[in-house]
Design a protein around this motif. Sequence first.
Motif, PDB file in Angstrom:
ATOM      1  N   ILE A  27       1.074   0.413 -15.249  1.00 34.49           N
ATOM      2  CA  ILE A  27      -0.125  -0.438 -15.285  1.00 34.49           C
ATOM      3  C   ILE A  27      -1.241   0.248 -16.060  1.00 34.49           C
ATOM      4  N   GLY A  28      -1.489   1.524 -15.750  1.00 31.45           N
ATOM      5  CA  GLY A  28      -2.576   2.241 -16.404  1.00 31.45           C
ATOM      6  C   GLY A  28      -2.410   2.291 -17.913  1.00 31.45           C
ATOM      7  N   ILE A  29      -1.209   2.605 -18.369  1.00 33.79           N
ATOM      8  CA  ILE A  29      -0.957   2.692 -19.812  1.00 33.79           C
ATOM      9  C   ILE A  29      -1.078   1.327 -20.479  1.00 33.79           C
ATOM     10  N   SER A  30      -0.539   0.292 -19.856  1.00 35.77           N
ATOM     11  CA  SER A  30      -0.589  -1.040 -20.464  1.00 35.77           C
ATOM     12  C   SER A  30      -2.009  -1.607 -20.495  1.00 35.77           C
ATOM     13  N   LEU A  31      -2.837  -1.274 -19.508  1.00 35.37           N
ATOM     14  CA  LEU A  31      -4.236  -1.711 -19.549  1.00 35.37           C
ATOM     15  C   LEU A  31      -4.978  -1.054 -20.718  1.00 35.37           C
ATOM     16  N   LEU A  32      -4.714   0.227 -20.916  1.00 28.16           N
ATOM     17  CA  LEU A  32      -5.316   0.915 -22.062  1.00 28.16           C
ATOM     18  C   LEU A  32      -4.912   0.253 -23.375  1.00 28.16           C
ATOM     19  N   ALA A  74     -13.695  -2.571 -21.424  1.00 33.05           N
ATOM     20  CA  ALA A  74     -13.389  -2.912 -20.041  1.00 33.05           C
ATOM     21  C   ALA A  74     -11.933  -2.586 -19.721  1.00 33.05           C
ATOM     22  N   TRP A  75     -11.026  -2.928 -20.631  1.00 31.14           N
ATOM     23  CA  TRP A  75      -9.606  -2.593 -20.440  1.00 31.14           C
ATOM     24  C   TRP A  75      -9.388  -1.082 -20.474  1.00 31.14           C
ATOM     25  N   TYR A  76     -10.074  -0.385 -21.399  1.00 29.85           N
ATOM     26  CA  TYR A  76      -9.917   1.078 -21.494  1.00 29.85           C
ATOM     27  C   TYR A  76     -10.286   1.764 -20.183  1.00 29.85           C
ATOM     28  N   TYR A  77     -11.462   1.418 -19.654  1.00 30.99           N
ATOM     29  CA  TYR A  77     -11.949   2.077 -18.438  1.00 30.99           C
ATOM     30  C   TYR A  77     -11.023   1.820 -17.256  1.00 30.99           C
ATOM     31  N   MET A  78     -10.567   0.583 -17.119  1.00 28.17           N
ATOM     32  CA  MET A  78      -9.678   0.272 -16.000  1.00 28.17           C
ATOM     33  C   MET A  78      -8.340   0.986 -16.146  1.00 28.17           C
ATOM     34  N   GLY A  79      -7.808   1.049 -17.364  1.00 25.75           N
ATOM     35  CA  GLY A  79      -6.544   1.732 -17.581  1.00 25.75           C
ATOM     36  C   GLY A  79      -6.606   3.203 -17.223  1.00 25.75           C
ATOM     37  N   VAL A 131      -5.222   7.799 -13.559  1.00 28.63           N
ATOM     38  CA  VAL A 131      -5.621   9.011 -12.836  1.00 28.63           C
ATOM     39  C   VAL A 131      -5.381   8.864 -11.335  1.00 28.63           C
ATOM     40  N   LEU A 132      -5.766   7.722 -10.769  1.00 29.76           N
ATOM     41  CA  LEU A 132      -5.678   7.547  -9.320  1.00 29.76           C
ATOM     42  C   LEU A 132      -4.252   7.306  -8.839  1.00 29.76           C
ATOM     43  N   SER A 133      -3.335   7.023  -9.746  1.00 25.17           N
ATOM     44  CA  SER A 133      -1.942   6.865  -9.326  1.00 25.17           C
ATOM     45  C   SER A 133      -1.408   8.164  -8.716  1.00 25.17           C
ATOM     46  N   PHE A 134      -1.892   9.318  -9.204  1.00 24.38           N
ATOM     47  CA  PHE A 134      -1.454  10.609  -8.667  1.00 24.38           C
ATOM     48  C   PHE A 134      -2.007  10.835  -7.259  1.00 24.38           C
ATOM     49  N   VAL A 135      -3.210  10.326  -6.998  1.00 24.44           N
ATOM     50  CA  VAL A 135      -3.784  10.418  -5.653  1.00 24.44           C
ATOM     51  C   VAL A 135      -2.934   9.602  -4.668  1.00 24.44           C
ATOM     52  N   CYS A 136      -2.558   8.400  -5.078  1.00 23.77           N
ATOM     53  CA  CYS A 136      -1.736   7.543  -4.221  1.00 23.77           C
ATOM     54  C   CYS A 136      -0.403   8.215  -3.902  1.00 23.77           C
TER      55      CYS A 136
END
Length: 403
Positions: free
Chosen positions: A83-88, A167-172, A177-182
């Motif tokens: 998700i993070g990569i595709s949002l970027l 907006a897409w960059y920031y969300m991605g 980053v937070l995927s590692f916290v999860c």
Amino acid sequence: MVHYAWVVAFTGTLVTILAHGFGRMSYSVILPSMREGLSLSYTQVGLIGTGNFIGYLCMAIVGGFLAARFGIRRVVFVSLLVIGISLLLTGLTNSFLFAFLMRLITGAGNGSSYVPIMALPAAWFVMRKRGLGTGIVSGGIGVGLFFAGIILPPVIAKYGADGWRYAWYYMGLCVFVLSFVCYGFLRNSPAEMGLSMYGGVEEAKGGPKVTLFSAWRDVVREPEIWKLGCVYFMYGFSYIIYLTFFVAYLCKDCGLSPAHAGGIFAILGLFSMFCGVIWGSISDVLGRRYGSLLAYLTLALSYVLFAYWRQETGFYVSAVIFGIAAFSIPTIMAAASGDAVGARLAPAGLGFCTLFFGVGQALGPVAGGWIKDSTGTFSHAFILAAIVSLIGAGGSLVLRKKA
């Protein structure tokens, strides 16, 4: 000591913020400026939304069974990275086709993370507490909606014509980053921590070892899962029309500024933060059947008000009513899937139900965009959503009664 089930539940909240709030629901806020930047028709932006839901549908089913086989923790982590990569990459799009492809990939990551995480409370909470645990996890959707409505409009305005890209960059970046916290906090079952389920002990359903074939066989043999899927279809078709075209309707049909529309969208998100806990608890008390019935009736009311009460007060009232019940049905469906097939097969059961939900969700944006292009207004699309929601209310009466 605090039972680790609560840590898992609130980490699940973070997962749904990232996967559902950012990965999917934020599209409604970005849609108007993205449409102008790429010179798209409303049918095309509806199709882009449908691309997201096609990806969601495919991987929600597969992801649920993969999670049953390989563990929710690993499947969710990999899905959030996708998700993070595709949002970027969505921020780099210059064409309808590339935007469609990126939203398709985001939807795939969304489906393979959201369905397993919504099923995880079935492993940590006994049946009488399951609606509450699932409601906490689903609360992240509302938090994500609130953040999207508050943060994204200023970001879009700050960077001008390319604001929607940032907006897409920031969300991605945030999701990546937070995927590692999860990953650090999630656990697949209480046994990994040397604990029992929160609320007592519950007899496990299914065999000692789950394979993809055995999970599929056991799930499709359960009649209640088929009933849940049919009821879930009505939610997928109706709610997504409302959310996808919420900001566009307020801006284009009703003349509000993007910031004003985003503020109303944030109010919707604010009130939806606790809807999962509320409706999960209601379904624990009344049963999944009557909880689903009441939720559908509440949602239908919000759609009708949005279509006909075209004043600022009406917009806020509709947003608040929708927010109160926004994600009630997914919460109830997740808890009911765990009731039907047990904790071990809950991800697979919910994944199979999501097949029906995903079909409805894929059809909704196309139908809404086509109605707008054909009639010049979104009002008729919201009335269609209300009708389908009422059908869902009637269908809820076939669900299993509370034990």
